[in-house]
Design an enzyme around this catalytic site. Structure first.
Site, PDB file in Angstrom:
ATOM      1  N   ASN A  23     -11.694  -5.236   5.121  1.00 33.04           N
ATOM      2  CA  ASN A  23     -10.382  -5.250   5.773  1.00 33.04           C
ATOM      3  C   ASN A  23     -10.372  -4.493   7.086  1.00 33.04           C
ATOM      4  O   ASN A  23      -9.404  -4.574   7.846  1.00 33.04           O
ATOM      5  CB  ASN A  23      -9.311  -4.682   4.831  1.00 33.04           C
ATOM      6  CG  ASN A  23      -8.998  -5.657   3.710  1.00 33.04           C
ATOM      7  OD1 ASN A  23      -9.499  -6.777   3.694  1.00 33.04           O
ATOM      8  ND2 ASN A  23      -8.168  -5.219   2.767  1.00 33.04           N
ATOM      9  N   ARG A 397     -16.167 -13.282  -1.314  1.00 37.32           N
ATOM     10  CA  ARG A 397     -15.395 -13.079  -0.087  1.00 37.32           C
ATOM     11  C   ARG A 397     -15.379 -11.608   0.319  1.00 37.32           C
ATOM     12  O   ARG A 397     -15.198 -11.300   1.493  1.00 37.32           O
ATOM     13  CB  ARG A 397     -13.947 -13.547  -0.278  1.00 37.32           C
ATOM     14  CG  ARG A 397     -13.752 -15.042  -0.223  1.00 37.32           C
ATOM     15  CD  ARG A 397     -12.274 -15.378  -0.184  1.00 37.32           C
ATOM     16  NE  ARG A 397     -11.581 -14.442   0.685  1.00 37.32           N
ATOM     17  CZ  ARG A 397     -10.467 -13.771   0.359  1.00 37.32           C
ATOM     18  NH1 ARG A 397      -9.908 -13.953  -0.801  1.00 37.32           N
ATOM     19  NH2 ARG A 397      -9.917 -12.927   1.209  1.00 37.32           N
TER      20      ARG A 397
HETATM   21  C1  UD1 Z   1      -3.777  -6.681   3.974  1.00 37.26           C
HETATM   22  C2  UD1 Z   1      -5.128  -6.722   3.317  1.00 37.26           C
HETATM   23  C3  UD1 Z   1      -5.002  -7.057   1.833  1.00 37.26           C
HETATM   24  C4  UD1 Z   1      -4.038  -6.091   1.170  1.00 37.26           C
HETATM   25  C5  UD1 Z   1      -2.716  -6.024   1.924  1.00 37.26           C
HETATM   26  C6  UD1 Z   1      -1.769  -4.962   1.393  1.00 37.26           C
HETATM   27  C7  UD1 Z   1      -6.579  -7.440   5.110  1.00 37.26           C
HETATM   28  C8  UD1 Z   1      -7.467  -8.507   5.668  1.00 37.26           C
HETATM   29  N1  UD1 Z   1      -5.933  -7.739   3.979  1.00 37.26           N
HETATM   30  O1  UD1 Z   1      -3.227  -7.982   3.881  1.00 37.26           O
HETATM   31  O2  UD1 Z   1      -6.283  -6.964   1.243  1.00 37.26           O
HETATM   32  O3  UD1 Z   1      -3.792  -6.516  -0.149  1.00 37.26           O
HETATM   33  O4  UD1 Z   1      -2.964  -5.721   3.314  1.00 37.26           O
HETATM   34  O5  UD1 Z   1      -2.374  -3.729   1.412  1.00 37.26           O
HETATM   35  O6  UD1 Z   1      -6.497  -6.353   5.649  1.00 37.26           O
HETATM   36  N2  UD1 Z   1       4.711  -9.955   4.666  1.00 37.26           N
HETATM   37  C9  UD1 Z   1       5.811 -10.677   5.096  1.00 37.26           C
HETATM   38  N3  UD1 Z   1       5.819 -11.148   6.361  1.00 37.26           N
HETATM   39  C10 UD1 Z   1       4.791 -10.938   7.225  1.00 37.26           C
HETATM   40  C11 UD1 Z   1       3.686 -10.191   6.796  1.00 37.26           C
HETATM   41  C12 UD1 Z   1       3.672  -9.708   5.495  1.00 37.26           C
HETATM   42  O7  UD1 Z   1       6.753 -10.890   4.340  1.00 37.26           O
HETATM   43  O8  UD1 Z   1       4.864 -11.406   8.377  1.00 37.26           O
HETATM   44  C13 UD1 Z   1       4.669  -9.440   3.278  1.00 37.26           C
HETATM   45  C14 UD1 Z   1       3.517 -10.049   2.476  1.00 37.26           C
HETATM   46  O9  UD1 Z   1       3.867 -11.289   1.912  1.00 37.26           O
HETATM   47  C15 UD1 Z   1       3.294  -8.997   1.428  1.00 37.26           C
HETATM   48  C16 UD1 Z   1       3.593  -7.687   2.168  1.00 37.26           C
HETATM   49  O10 UD1 Z   1       4.347  -8.068   3.304  1.00 37.26           O
HETATM   50  O11 UD1 Z   1       4.199  -9.162   0.380  1.00 37.26           O
HETATM   51  C17 UD1 Z   1       2.373  -6.911   2.615  1.00 37.26           C
HETATM   52  O12 UD1 Z   1       1.561  -7.721   3.383  1.00 37.26           O
HETATM   53  P1  UD1 Z   1       0.596  -7.169   4.514  1.00 37.26           P
HETATM   54  O13 UD1 Z   1       0.628  -5.675   4.555  1.00 37.26           O
HETATM   55  O14 UD1 Z   1       0.907  -7.901   5.765  1.00 37.26           O
HETATM   56  O15 UD1 Z   1      -0.809  -7.637   3.963  1.00 37.26           O
HETATM   57  P2  UD1 Z   1      -1.957  -8.376   4.759  1.00 37.26           P
HETATM   58  O16 UD1 Z   1      -2.102  -7.786   6.117  1.00 37.26           O
HETATM   59  O17 UD1 Z   1      -1.782  -9.841   4.638  1.00 37.26           O
END
Ligand code: UD1
Length: 416
Positions: A23, A397
């Site tokens: 990540n 992955r």
């Molecule tokens: C990253 C990590 C993943 C980890 C997650 C939470 C990477 C590549 N992946 O994923 O392994 O599980 O952080 O620690 O670093 N959300 C929205 N809208 C958005 C963006 C996010 O609603 O535009 C929600 C998502 O659906 C989720 C929550 O926010 O419920 C957290 O997501 P986010 O922190 O963005 O996770 P990722 O960056 O996708």
């Protein structure tokens, strides 16, 4: 694609160096295109998601090559700003390229990342942040067309501390005229690693690791050499494996401060933990005890990515443990597979209740997602008899070589 055969019931023993963090390296790979020159990423894990990122980089016009454990990216020749649908689908987190491509090219065209194994994966926060910085984004027909002839630094507030939206905002802010201040930023250590890389490259980013990140835009860049931080979730997996199987394991090359909620939970469950320098040693009798509710939360809370492996370690505990998953909607898909071994787990919405059982029996199980798959391996180590894990491409992955690492610790794991 092979399958894992795991013979359970053997304690783990020995020491292991933990791989670089997936990540962390994924946003750093996207960031390499900000520089019209070469970046060297040492301790880069060799993973499916890293391969997918290098495919995207090559498509954009970069040259990528391995030199030992370092991935070298030459981004001088970037001449495209689109990511084809096929490459977007190969890795959901490819949306992180959006901010970087906009910064470098002033425009970008990507397909929308759909849902994933963990449920819907919206990117509304990413898009709102980029729009705030001046990007004009059209979302028709499953494609994202972004134009940003002029990105302007501003204060922007994320309505939720999303890891990916924070990283995308930082990458876009590097291409802005003026200074960007990101409020309610996610505080994950991987964002601080991205900051370290960007600063080595000549950018001026401060505050990563706190909820306010400041980025000065349009700084000249230079060639950078960066060592990718250790993977705290891989470390959590091997700690959970030792906790479940019993034994005495030392993990090297880790930052114990990143794992404090995980080690606290394992300590409460009855493991002995010694952290110091860049290592963590865990000793476990194999049979743990139930612990207070585990609630996943943004960093520095308990990581959602470690929920499944901790659950696997507690299946044979004495007592009951309640899990509350607060980050993703659909993160208990491993549960049905675990019950095939005789685990007693009830799920209702965001809550899973684990009642410890005396013994688990090896079973045939299919990996449902990356960390859920790792959890099946952890549980199999503490079961009687052989387990067969299918769909192990999910595990690949994020783990360089799970079978090799577990074998190094004395486990009987084969890929056939
Ligand atoms: C990253 C990590 C993943 C980890 C997650 C939470 C990477 C590549 N992946 O994923 O392994 O599980 O952080 O620690 O670093 N959300 C929205 N809208 C958005 C963006 C996010 O609603 O535009 C929600 C998502 O659906 C989720 C929550 O926010 O419920 C957290 O997501 P986010 O922190 O963005 O996770 P990722 O960056 O996708």
């Amino acid at each position: 694609m092979g399958e894992f055969y795991i013979e359970g019931g053997r304690p783990l023993d020995g020491s292991l160096r933990v791989q670089g963090a997936k990540n962390s390296v994924l946003p750093i790979l996207a960031a390499t295109i900000l520089h019209r020159g070469t970046s060297v990423l040492k301790n880069c894990p060799r993973l499916r998601d890293v391969e997918a990122s290098t495919e995207i980089l090559r498509h954009l016009g970069c040259r990528c090559r391995w030199e030992g454990d370092a991935l070298v990216v030459d981004a001088a020749g970037v001449d495209r700003w689109d990511v084809p649908d096929r490459l977007m689908r190969s890795m959901r987190s490819s949306v992180i390229f959006l901010g970087a491509i906009l910064s470098r090219c002033g425009r970008a065209e990507l397909s929308m990342p759909g849902g994933c194994e963990l449920g819907p994966r919206p990117i509304d926060l990413h898009l709102a942040a980029l729009r705030r910085l001046g990007a004009v984004i059209d979302e028709g027909g499953g494609r994202l067309r972004c134009e940003a002839p002029e990105l302007v630094g501003r204060e922007l507030t994320l309505s939720m501390p999303s890891v990916g939206a924070t990283e995308n905002s930082i990458l876009a802010a590097c291409g802005c005229e003026g200074t960007t201040v990101i409020l309610n930023a996610a505080r994950e250590p991987e964002i601080a690693d991205l900051q370290r890389f960007l600063n080595a490259m000549g950018q001026r980013v401060r505050g990563a690791g706190t909820s306010t990140v400041t980025v000065e835009g349009r700084r000249p860049t230079r060639d950078a050499v960066h060592t990718v931080m250790p993977d705290r979730i891989v470390a959590a997996t091997y700690l959970a494996a030792a906790a479940a199987a019993g034994g005495d394991v030392e993990l090297q090359g880790v930052d114990y401060r990143h794992l404090s909620t995980v080690t606290a939970a394992l300590h409460e469950a009855g493991c002995q933990i010694h952290s110091g320098g860049d290592s963590i040693r865990i000793r476990s009798q194999g049979r743990l005890r139930g612990i207070r509710p585990v609630r996943t939360a943004p960093y520095p809370g308990f990581p959602t990515d470690a929920q499944a492996v901790l659950m696997a370690a507690l299946l044979r505990s004495r007592g009951v443990t309640v899990f509350v998953e607060n980050i993703f909607d659909s993160r208990y898909r491993h549960v049905d597979e675990l019950t095939r071994m005789g685990a007693d787990i009830r799920v209702e919405g965001r809550v899973a209740v684990v009642c410890g059982v005396d013994r688990l029996q090896g079973a045939e199980m299919a990996c449902t997602d990356l960390r859920g798959g790792a959890a099946l391996a952890v549980a199999a180590l503490s079961a009687e008899g052989e387990s067969r894990l299918t769909a192990i491409h999910h595990i690949k992955r994020g783990y360089e070589d799970l079978a090799r690492d577990l074998r190094l610790l004395g486990a009987q794991v084969e890929e056939r």
